[in-house]
Design a protein around this motif. Structure first.
Motif, PDB file in Angstrom:
ATOM      1  N   CYS A   1      -6.910   5.596   5.155  1.00 29.36           N
ATOM      2  CA  CYS A   1      -5.709   4.975   4.264  1.00 29.36           C
ATOM      3  C   CYS A   1      -5.816   3.405   5.339  1.00 29.36           C
ATOM      4  O   CYS A   1      -5.355   2.162   4.603  1.00 29.36           O
ATOM      5  CB  CYS A   1      -4.206   5.131   5.263  1.00 29.36           C
ATOM      6  SG  CYS A   1      -3.570   6.677   3.350  1.00 29.36           S
TER       7      CYS A   1
ATOM      8  N   TYR B   1       0.659  -1.291  -0.049  1.00 29.06           N
ATOM      9  CA  TYR B   1      -0.106   0.322  -0.288  1.00 29.06           C
ATOM     10  C   TYR B   1       0.994   1.291  -0.071  1.00 29.06           C
ATOM     11  O   TYR B   1       1.773   1.371   1.069  1.00 29.06           O
ATOM     12  CB  TYR B   1      -1.161  -0.049   1.547  1.00 29.06           C
ATOM     13  CG  TYR B   1      -1.956   1.490   1.692  1.00 29.06           C
ATOM     14  CD1 TYR B   1      -3.319   1.159   0.870  1.00 29.06           C
ATOM     15  CD2 TYR B   1      -1.815   2.619   1.950  1.00 29.06           C
ATOM     16  CE1 TYR B   1      -4.548   2.331   0.428  1.00 29.06           C
ATOM     17  CE2 TYR B   1      -2.588   3.554   2.142  1.00 29.06           C
ATOM     18  CZ  TYR B   1      -4.023   3.048   1.592  1.00 29.06           C
ATOM     19  OH  TYR B   1      -3.875   4.197   1.196  1.00 29.06           O
TER      20      TYR B   1
ATOM     21  N   CYS C   1       0.708   5.709   0.475  1.00 29.31           N
ATOM     22  CA  CYS C   1      -0.045   6.710   0.339  1.00 29.31           C
ATOM     23  C   CYS C   1       0.620   7.574  -0.947  1.00 29.31           C
ATOM     24  O   CYS C   1       1.514   7.871  -1.340  1.00 29.31           O
ATOM     25  CB  CYS C   1       0.440   7.688   1.785  1.00 29.31           C
ATOM     26  SG  CYS C   1      -0.134   6.887   3.221  1.00 29.31           S
TER      27      CYS C   1
ATOM     28  N   HIS D   1       1.046  11.105  10.180  1.00 38.57           N
ATOM     29  CA  HIS D   1      -0.051  10.015   9.572  1.00 38.57           C
ATOM     30  C   HIS D   1       0.725   8.508   9.986  1.00 38.57           C
ATOM     31  O   HIS D   1      -0.841   7.728  10.064  1.00 38.57           O
ATOM     32  CB  HIS D   1       0.729  10.345   8.146  1.00 38.57           C
ATOM     33  CG  HIS D   1      -0.641   9.444   7.238  1.00 38.57           C
ATOM     34  ND1 HIS D   1      -2.343  10.024   7.076  1.00 38.57           N
ATOM     35  CD2 HIS D   1      -0.753   8.857   5.555  1.00 38.57           C
ATOM     36  CE1 HIS D   1      -2.594   9.470   5.833  1.00 38.57           C
ATOM     37  NE2 HIS D   1      -1.518   8.205   5.606  1.00 38.57           N
ATOM     38  N   HIS D   2       1.202   8.216   9.470  1.00 36.45           N
ATOM     39  CA  HIS D   2       1.563   6.454   9.758  1.00 36.45           C
ATOM     40  C   HIS D   2       1.546   5.986  11.405  1.00 36.45           C
ATOM     41  O   HIS D   2       0.922   4.779  11.310  1.00 36.45           O
ATOM     42  CB  HIS D   2       3.054   6.008   9.335  1.00 36.45           C
ATOM     43  CG  HIS D   2       2.899   6.822   7.708  1.00 36.45           C
ATOM     44  ND1 HIS D   2       4.260   5.757   6.874  1.00 36.45           N
ATOM     45  CD2 HIS D   2       1.919   6.798   7.168  1.00 36.45           C
ATOM     46  CE1 HIS D   2       3.797   6.235   5.569  1.00 36.45           C
ATOM     47  NE2 HIS D   2       2.998   6.760   5.625  1.00 36.45           N
TER      48      HIS D   2
ATOM     49  N   GLU E   1      -2.464   6.241  11.288  1.00 40.50           N
ATOM     50  CA  GLU E   1      -2.752   5.008  10.748  1.00 40.50           C
ATOM     51  C   GLU E   1      -2.654   3.111  11.617  1.00 40.50           C
ATOM     52  O   GLU E   1      -3.776   2.924  11.671  1.00 40.50           O
ATOM     53  CB  GLU E   1      -2.376   4.663   9.386  1.00 40.50           C
ATOM     54  CG  GLU E   1      -2.103   5.633   8.048  1.00 40.50           C
ATOM     55  CD  GLU E   1      -1.765   4.763   6.318  1.00 40.50           C
ATOM     56  OE1 GLU E   1      -1.534   4.274   6.472  1.00 40.50           O
ATOM     57  OE2 GLU E   1      -1.466   5.981   5.930  1.00 40.50           O
TER      58      GLU E   1
HETATM   59 ZN   LIG Z   1      -1.878   7.271   4.137  1.00 40.20          ZN
END
Ligand SMILES: [Zn+2]
Length: 468
Positions: free
Chosen positions: A223, A28, A30, A248-249, A252
């Motif tokens: 995500c 995956y 981003c 962000h991660h 997530e």
């Molecule tokens: Zn992302």
């Protein structure tokens, strides 16, 4: 054969890659927030997973690659404040957010294609996966990870003790460094919105009904929700630019591991470094964005940019200058010229003679995707006198499956006319000397330029010059 070693941000070391399902890699990436053009630094975050994907394919894996497109919910400020970037762009331009999103998604897709990024297996848009995001938020609420503030539903990171692990965050330090403009009422500075309410009195273009009222999803939700929809949880590899690792991660990951009790949610977190513009930060808000189209306007082919990218390891900061790109463009032209000559080479190659080159090329990539070393092997093959033309042809075109430089089909671009005031002046002086039949001066100037690696070509339109 050496095992594939990849650097894992999660463990801070190189580890042997073993897929969760034999023969299959689920990854995956981003993708872009589509409120404006992608700059060439963003493109590095697409070229890197493409190289990784191509390498896995060359190793015989089936690769399932998902890339998202953020078309709602990404706020201008990472601390859950500021306007939604899409809404701001719509307000500024007077266009519908969907129209803006469609335009820049297409721009991004065309840029990827121009630099030979293989199409992802799934490109998924946040705005088309609202029910899945609401479902994920509900699950987090059911398990007690959320709380409500006047402007939205927030994730409470204190309910997830491993929150700081991925980015190795200093959460105690964050409390002291808490910024005054933080959202009021947050239990912890790093808490983040999973659902934002539409502000009172403001009619957003993009808002949906939810169990908590009308609003829109927090940026990090998409995500987690979409990767699990298309890849399942856990999956093998998550990639993005290093700038997304910290906030962000971490978010997530917190959402996924809390909602589904899965650990590790992602086996390998892989991040590419920045493209450095000599200290100047490139951002859309600073309005100094350099795009692939700008490079084309300056006479650079998109694949010269891909060649430029291959010259640095993905975990190295790469400095972008026009000179460095011009150097890469020359390198690409030369490699392509060698390939063009070999395309028609007759005869069969000798697998035994080719094998050591093939394995060195492969091993360079198996060692955390060392593209510069792999490219050096390609150059060695292009120049080798020990190999037959047929050997060189098969090796080079085989390598190109991973390098993605279209060595098998690209038509060499005409050499762009360079301009350099000093050289232009010398060439003009030589022209004048020739016109007045001063051959001694004309020859002296030519010799001087030859010594610098400048070739003068006399054409019916006058003299031109190029670098060797
Ligand atoms: Zn992302």
């Amino acid at each position: 054969m050496k095992p594939i070693q990849l650097y894992n941000t999660r463990t801070r070391k190189e580890e042997t890659f073993v897929p969760l399902e034999e023969g299959v890699v689920r990854m995956y990436t981003c993708g872009p927030t589509v409120y404006g053009p992608q700059h060439i630094g963003n493109l590095r975050s697409q070229l890197f997973p493409d190289l990784l994907k191509r390498f896995f394919l060359s190793e015989g894996f089936e690769v399932r690659h998902v890339v998202n497109v953020t078309d709602v919910g990404h706020l201008e400020d990472d601390s859950d404040r500021g306007e939604d970037k899409m809404e701001a762009a719509a307000r500024e331009s007077g266009e519908r957010a969907e129209v803006i999103a469609a335009r820049w998604t297409e721009h991004w897709r065309a840029n990827r294609e121009a630099v030979n990024c293989l199409p992802p297996d799934v490109v998924c848009k946040a705005s088309e996966h609202i029910p899945q995001q609401i479902e994920l938020a509900l699950e987090l609420e059911r398990k007690g990870h959320t709380y409500r503030l006047p402007d939205g539903i927030y994730f409470d990171i204190s309910t997830f003790p491993a929150y700081a692990d991925l980015a190795q965050l200093d959460l105690a330090g964050q409390v002291d460094g808490r910024r005054i403009e933080e959202v009021e009422g947050k239990r912890n500075p790093a808490d983040f919105a999973i659902w934002k309410f539409a502000p009172a009195g403001v009619r957003r273009q993009q808002e949906w009904d939810s169990p908590w009222g009308r609003g829109f999803p927090g940026w990090h939700l998409e995500c987690t929700a979409m990767s699990s929809l298309y890849l399942g949880a856990p999956f093998d590899i998550h990639t993005a630019g290093i700038d997304l690792a910290t906030v962000h991660h971490s978010n997530e990951l917190a959402q996924a591991e809390c909602a589904w009790d899965v650990h590790p949610w992602v086996n390998f977190w892989m991040h590419n470094e920045f493209l450095d513009f000599g200290g100047a930060k490139m951002s859309k808000s600073l309005r100094n964005v350099l795009t692939l189209n700008d490079l084309a306007d300056s006479g650079f082919e998109p694949l010269a940019f891909r060649y430029f990218f291959l010259n640095a390891h993905y975990r190295q900061q790469q400095t972008f200058t026009e000179e460095a790109l011009a150097g890469a463009a020359r390198g690409y032209r030369r490699l392509l010229a060698a390939a063009v000559e070999l395309r028609e080479a007759p005869g069969e190659s000798d697998p035994e003679r080719a094998a050591p080159y093939r394995s060195r090329f492969r091993d360079a990539l198996a060692e955390d995707l060392n593209a510069p070393r792999a490219l050096a092997v390609a150059w060695e093959v292009a120049r080798s006198e020990a190999l037959s033309p047929a050997d060189r042809r098969d090796l080079l075109l085989g390598f190109d499956g991973v390098l993605g430089l279209s060595l098998d089909t690209a038509v060499p671009a005409p050499v762009p006319r360079e301009s350099d005031p000093r050289i232009d002046a010398l060439v003009a002086e030589r022209e004048a000397a020739r016109r007045s039949k001063d051959w001694a001066t004309a020859d002296r100037i030519r010799d001087e330029l030859t010594a610098e690696g400048i070739v003068i070509e006399d054409t019916t339109d006058g003299a031109r010059w190029r670098r060797e």
